[in-house]
Design an enzyme around this catalytic site. Structure first.
Site, mmCIF file in Angstrom:
data_model
loop_
_atom_site.group_PDB
_atom_site.id
_atom_site.type_symbol
_atom_site.label_atom_id
_atom_site.label_comp_id
_atom_site.label_asym_id
_atom_site.label_seq_id
_atom_site.Cartn_x
_atom_site.Cartn_y
_atom_site.Cartn_z
ATOM 1 N N SER A 1 0.845 -1.196 0.000
ATOM 2 C CA SER A 1 0.000 0.000 0.000
ATOM 3 C C SER A 1 0.879 1.244 0.000
ATOM 4 C CB SER A 1 -0.908 0.002 1.229
ATOM 5 O OG SER A 1 -1.640 1.203 1.248
ATOM 6 N N HIS B 1 -1.279 -1.174 -4.218
ATOM 7 C CA HIS B 1 -2.528 -0.683 -3.647
ATOM 8 C C HIS B 1 -2.412 0.830 -3.464
ATOM 9 C CE1 HIS B 1 -6.209 -1.257 -1.267
ATOM 10 N NE2 HIS B 1 -5.729 -0.276 -0.504
ATOM 11 N N ASP C 1 -4.327 4.179 -2.176
ATOM 12 C CA ASP C 1 -5.440 4.705 -1.389
ATOM 13 C C ASP C 1 -5.763 6.134 -1.791
ATOM 14 O OD1 ASP C 1 -6.000 2.525 0.427
ATOM 15 O OD2 ASP C 1 -4.066 2.939 1.367
ATOM 16 N N MET D 1 -8.283 9.188 -0.867
ATOM 17 C CA MET D 1 -9.185 9.621 0.217
ATOM 18 C C MET D 1 -9.665 11.036 -0.048
ATOM 19 S SD MET D 1 -6.935 8.484 3.467
ATOM 20 C CE MET D 1 -6.182 6.860 3.586
ATOM 21 N N HIS E 1 -8.040 2.180 -4.464
ATOM 22 C CA HIS E 1 -9.021 2.005 -3.389
ATOM 23 C C HIS E 1 -9.654 3.367 -3.111
ATOM 24 C CE1 HIS E 1 -9.595 0.819 1.156
ATOM 25 N NE2 HIS E 1 -10.735 1.002 0.527
ATOM 26 N N MET F 1 -11.626 5.652 -1.245
ATOM 27 C CA MET F 1 -12.268 5.948 0.041
ATOM 28 C C MET F 1 -12.865 7.343 -0.061
ATOM 29 S SD MET F 1 -9.556 4.259 2.656
ATOM 30 C CE MET F 1 -8.225 4.308 1.492
ATOM 31 N N MET G 1 -11.800 -4.762 4.564
ATOM 32 C CA MET G 1 -10.948 -3.906 5.390
ATOM 33 C C MET G 1 -10.820 -4.508 6.779
ATOM 34 S SD MET G 1 -10.608 -0.289 4.033
ATOM 35 C CE MET G 1 -9.250 -0.467 5.106
ATOM 36 N N ASP H 1 -7.129 -5.750 3.618
ATOM 37 C CA ASP H 1 -6.396 -4.486 3.714
ATOM 38 C C ASP H 1 -6.395 -3.951 5.142
ATOM 39 O OD1 ASP H 1 -5.275 -2.013 3.190
ATOM 40 O OD2 ASP H 1 -7.031 -1.188 2.160
HETATM 41 C C1 DX5 Z 1 -6.194 2.265 5.327
HETATM 42 C C2 DX5 Z 1 -5.744 1.901 3.945
HETATM 43 C C3 DX5 Z 1 -4.754 0.806 3.864
HETATM 44 C C4 DX5 Z 1 -3.452 1.092 4.569
HETATM 45 C C5 DX5 Z 1 -2.868 -0.201 5.013
HETATM 46 O O1 DX5 Z 1 -7.250 3.171 5.220
HETATM 47 O O2 DX5 Z 1 -6.852 1.520 3.143
HETATM 48 O O3 DX5 Z 1 -4.487 0.480 2.500
HETATM 49 O O4 DX5 Z 1 -2.527 1.752 3.769
HETATM 50 O O5 DX5 Z 1 -1.708 0.075 5.721
HETATM 51 P P1 DX5 Z 1 -1.144 -0.904 6.837
HETATM 52 O O6 DX5 Z 1 -0.729 -2.147 6.160
HETATM 53 O O7 DX5 Z 1 -0.051 -0.115 7.432
HETATM 54 O O8 DX5 Z 1 -2.286 -1.144 7.814
HETATM 55 ZN ZN ZN Z 2 -6.531 0.686 1.164
#
Ligand code: DX5
Ligand code: ZN
Length: 232
Positions: free
Chosen positions: A6, A30, A32, A34, A63, A65, A134, A172
């Protein structure tokens, strides 16, 4: 098992170089995205994701969010094999969004927050390629894996197998060498790991360590299963 580091745990000042450290070692990246509404944090958006897209051939799992995924789909540069993953909690009528994702040339992923029952997306399973479970509250990296996630993965895997569907399960949040074996044994095909990979100095060693830990546990579970002492 596929590994997808990620990017959230990478150094945001040198993202291209960070991606290069895992090139050839992992099956996915991956990413993220947001919006500060769906989660109380903001990360990167289409401009940054697109600027990185041609620097690697690693498939992206974007991903989303965000509370309004439909207004972002067309803004991403997609390469064949990429996933766009939206959250089920913000989409009342997923059909048009799924069609929009396919039109963009991406595979379809649907994500669930830890408190959303996995059963909520059972009707949707034939329409999607991936379910992202998640295992922490979305928004931040470095949190602890929620143990209740294992049972959720098992229930989802059971339903996918029962219906003979080709849906992949990704997990995740909070995955490390200690718990990766259990996550894979519960039915996950793709492991997302931020801190455990980009938080490590030596990415090659971190990736090898995760694979070794996953295999060890899988072999152990298989042996127990063969001796009638457990279930896969
Ligand atoms: C959290 C993210 C994850 C995060 C995971 O909101 O969706 O992808 O980066 O990171 P670790 O592996 O550090 O929990
Ligand atoms: Zn994520």
């Amino acid at each position: 098992m596929k590994l997808a580091p990620s990017l959230l745990a990478a150094d945001f000042g040198r993202l291209r170089e960070e991606i290069a450290t895992v090139e050839g070692l992992v099956e996915g990246l991956h990413v993220d995205v947001m919006d500060g509404h769906f989660v109380p944090n903001i990360s990167i958006g289409p401009a940054v994701v697109n600027a990185l897209r041609d620097s690697t051939t690693i498939p992206f799992d974007i991903h989303l969010m965000v509370t309004e995924p439909a207004s972002f789909i067309h803004r991403f540069k997609i390469r064949p094999g990429d996933f766009l993953t939206f959250h089920i909690e913000v989409v009342a009528e997923p059909g048009p969004l799924i069609a929009q994702i396919r039109e963009a040339g991406a595979k379809v992923g649907v994500a669930l927050k830890p408190r959303t029952p996995v059963e909520a997306l059972f009707p949707l399973l034939p329409e999607v390629d991936l379910v992202l479970v998640m295992s922490v509250e979305p928004g931040f990296g470095g949190q602890e894996f929620l143990p209740g996630s294992l049972e959720r993965i098992r229930r989802l895997k059971g339903e996918i197998l029962r219906r003979g569907l080709a849906v992949e399960i990704a997990v995740d949040g909070g995955i490390n060498e200690e718990n990766i074996g259990q996550v894979v044994a519960a039915g996950a095909e793709t492991i997302v790991a931020g801190t455990a990979i980009f938080g490590a100095q030596d990415r090659r060693a971190a990736i090898a360590g995760l694979r070794r830990a996953a295999l060890g546990r899988t072999a152990q579970t298989k042996r127990r299963f063969e001796h009638g002492e457990g279930t896969l």
